[in-house]
Design a protein around this motif. Structure first.
Motif, short mmCIF file in Angstrom:
data_model
loop_
_atom_site.label_atom_id
_atom_site.label_comp_id
_atom_site.label_asym_id
_atom_site.label_seq_id
_atom_site.Cartn_x
_atom_site.Cartn_y
_atom_site.Cartn_z
N LEU A 166 45.15 104.49 43.87
CA LEU A 166 44.96 105.94 43.67
C LEU A 166 43.51 106.33 43.93
CD1 LEU A 166 47.16 106.35 40.46
CD2 LEU A 166 47.66 107.30 42.72
N ALA A 167 42.58 105.47 43.51
CA ALA A 167 41.16 105.76 43.76
C ALA A 167 40.87 105.77 45.25
CB ALA A 167 40.29 104.73 43.05
N SER A 168 41.51 104.86 46.00
CA SER A 168 41.28 104.81 47.44
C SER A 168 41.88 106.02 48.15
CB SER A 168 41.86 103.52 48.03
OG SER A 168 43.27 103.61 48.18
N LEU A 169 42.88 106.65 47.52
CA LEU A 169 43.48 107.86 48.10
C LEU A 169 42.65 109.11 47.83
CD1 LEU A 169 47.26 107.27 47.22
CD2 LEU A 169 46.16 107.02 49.45
N GLY A 170 41.65 108.98 46.99
CA GLY A 170 40.76 110.10 46.75
C GLY A 170 41.07 110.91 45.51
N GLY A 171 42.17 110.55 44.81
CA GLY A 171 42.49 111.24 43.56
C GLY A 171 42.72 112.72 43.76
N ALA A 172 42.44 113.49 42.74
CA ALA A 172 42.73 114.92 42.75
C ALA A 172 41.84 115.69 43.73
CB ALA A 172 42.57 115.49 41.35
N SER A 173 40.73 115.07 44.16
CA SER A 173 39.79 115.77 45.04
C SER A 173 40.39 116.10 46.40
CB SER A 173 38.53 114.92 45.23
OG SER A 173 38.85 113.69 45.86
N THR A 174 41.45 115.40 46.80
CA THR A 174 42.06 115.65 48.10
C THR A 174 42.99 116.86 48.07
OG1 THR A 174 43.96 114.21 47.63
CG2 THR A 174 42.00 113.18 48.58
N GLY A 175 43.39 117.28 46.88
CA GLY A 175 44.33 118.38 46.77
C GLY A 175 45.77 117.96 46.95
N LYS A 176 46.03 116.67 47.25
CA LYS A 176 47.39 116.18 47.41
C LYS A 176 48.02 115.85 46.06
CE LYS A 176 47.08 114.02 52.00
NZ LYS A 176 47.22 112.74 52.73
N ARG A 177 49.34 115.98 46.00
CA ARG A 177 50.09 115.53 44.84
C ARG A 177 50.31 114.02 45.01
NH1 ARG A 177 51.34 117.31 39.67
NH2 ARG A 177 53.32 116.43 38.98
N LEU A 178 49.63 113.22 44.23
CA LEU A 178 49.70 111.77 44.38
C LEU A 178 50.88 111.19 43.63
CD1 LEU A 178 45.92 110.84 44.06
CD2 LEU A 178 47.23 111.44 46.10
N ARG A 179 51.39 110.08 44.16
CA ARG A 179 52.56 109.43 43.57
C ARG A 179 52.35 107.92 43.51
NH1 ARG A 179 57.32 109.92 47.10
NH2 ARG A 179 55.77 109.75 48.78
N VAL A 180 53.02 107.30 42.54
CA VAL A 180 53.18 105.85 42.53
C VAL A 180 54.67 105.58 42.70
CG1 VAL A 180 52.94 103.73 41.18
CG2 VAL A 180 51.17 105.50 41.04
N VAL A 181 55.01 104.89 43.78
CA VAL A 181 56.41 104.59 44.08
C VAL A 181 56.63 103.09 43.92
CG1 VAL A 181 58.25 104.72 45.79
CG2 VAL A 181 56.51 106.52 45.71
N VAL A 182 57.52 102.72 43.02
CA VAL A 182 57.85 101.31 42.79
C VAL A 182 59.21 101.05 43.41
CG1 VAL A 182 57.83 99.47 41.07
CG2 VAL A 182 56.74 101.65 40.55
N ALA A 183 59.31 100.01 44.23
CA ALA A 183 60.56 99.72 44.92
C ALA A 183 60.83 98.23 44.93
CB ALA A 183 60.50 100.25 46.36
N GLY A 184 62.08 97.87 45.19
CA GLY A 184 62.43 96.46 45.27
C GLY A 184 63.88 96.28 45.64
N HIS A 185 64.24 95.04 45.94
CA HIS A 185 65.61 94.67 46.26
C HIS A 185 66.06 93.58 45.30
CE1 HIS A 185 68.58 92.06 48.36
NE2 HIS A 185 69.13 93.22 48.67
N SER A 186 67.26 93.72 44.75
CA SER A 186 67.86 92.70 43.89
C SER A 186 67.00 92.48 42.64
CB SER A 186 68.08 91.42 44.69
OG SER A 186 68.92 90.52 44.01
N LEU A 187 66.55 91.25 42.40
CA LEU A 187 65.66 91.00 41.26
C LEU A 187 64.48 91.96 41.28
CD1 LEU A 187 64.39 89.28 38.92
CD2 LEU A 187 63.46 87.79 40.73
N GLY A 188 63.90 92.15 42.46
CA GLY A 188 62.75 93.06 42.57
C GLY A 188 63.10 94.48 42.19
#
Length: 273
Positions: A86-108
């Motif tokens: 998130l820090a590398s994306l620039g945080g709130a200063s970019t004006g974008k709505r930031l997201r954390v997306v967790v994904a996986g298959h089966s056990l993951g």
């Protein structure tokens, strides 16, 4: 552009599936991908399948023990990596709505869904206005009915055809054992001999569906009663060949479907094509 924050292909540790954490600048998302079963250690996470107590949102319920252990083991480390992303994306200063997306298959997928649930329950990332979402492919049965449905606002589980994994748990395995014993000796359970395996095989060979439907209803009522029932979490998208994507209910994945495709349908390529 995409920055890779962390990558661990596999681990010899118990309850620690491999993962990739990356920051996607084009979408303003940190993506955390958890891999499916790839080692004996991972298989032990799958097989530690008793229902363990869990509280989410003030509600007491149950979760898949092995995958809950993995989620609790990884969620702190993954949250730190997500913060870096998130820090590398620039945080709130970019004006974008930031997201954390967790994904996986089966056990993951199971561990991803539980990590997302634990984070949202703890209010992780909420202070920064960050959305936490989960996309779970071929997700195992990881939460009881109430807690599974409660994840619908942020978790989407995708199931292809007769994939056995979203239908498999200790409870459904016990149900299958009970059903096999019943049709082997139906009279011992108070059912007519016409509901035995030989009679049902003859009915199937003759294309006579009515005895099969009657036997299914009677055997299901007696056999599918095991405790500790778990379900795939969140909103369920059911992909059927020739029919496209359908919304499904948790109850539709409450028993194993024995078919020629039940194992092949679980393979990652079936979820990619």
């Amino acid at each position: 552009s995409v920055d890779v924050i962390a990558f661990q292909e596999s681990s010899r540790e118990l309850f620690a599936p491999g993962y990739l954490v990356a920051a996607d600048h084009s979408t303003g998302a940190v993506v955390i991908a958890l891999r499916g079963t790839s080692s004996v250690s991972d298989a032990l996470s799958d097989l530690t399948c008793e229902a363990a107590p869990l509280q989410l949102g003030g509600h007491d319920g149950f979760a898949h023990d092995g995958m809950l252990r993995a989620a609790r083991r990884l969620e702190g480390k993954l949250a730190d990596y997500a913060d870096q992303g998130l820090a590398s994306l620039g945080g709130a200063s970019t004006g974008k709505r930031l997201r954390v997306v967790v994904a996986g298959h089966s056990l993951g997928a199971g561990v991803a869904a539980l990590v997302a649930a634990l984070w949202r329950d703890a209010g992780r990332f909420r202070g920064g206005g960050i959305d936490v979402e989960c996309v779970a492919f071929a997700c195992p049965q990881v939460l009881d009915a109430e807690l599974a449905m409660a994840q619908s606002g942020h978790t989407t589980s995708i199931v292809v055809g007769d994939d056995m994994v979203p239908r498999f748990s200790l409870a459904t395995a016990q149900d299958l054992r009970n059903a096999v014993l019943l049709i082997h000796n139906p009279e011992a359970a108070g059912l007519p001999p016409t509901m035995g395996a030989r009679s049902l095989s003859e009915a199937q060979a003759n294309g006579d569906e009515q005895p099969l439907l009657e036997a299914y209803a009677a055997v299901h009522a007696k056999a599918c009663t095991s405790e500790g029932r778990l379900f795939p979490p969140g909103r369920l998208i059911y992909l059927l060949p020739g029919r496209g994507a359908l919304l499904a209910e948790q109850a539709e994945f409450d028993e194993l479907h024995i078919s020629r495709d039940m194992v092949a349908a679980h393979m990652p390529r079936r979820y990619l094509l």
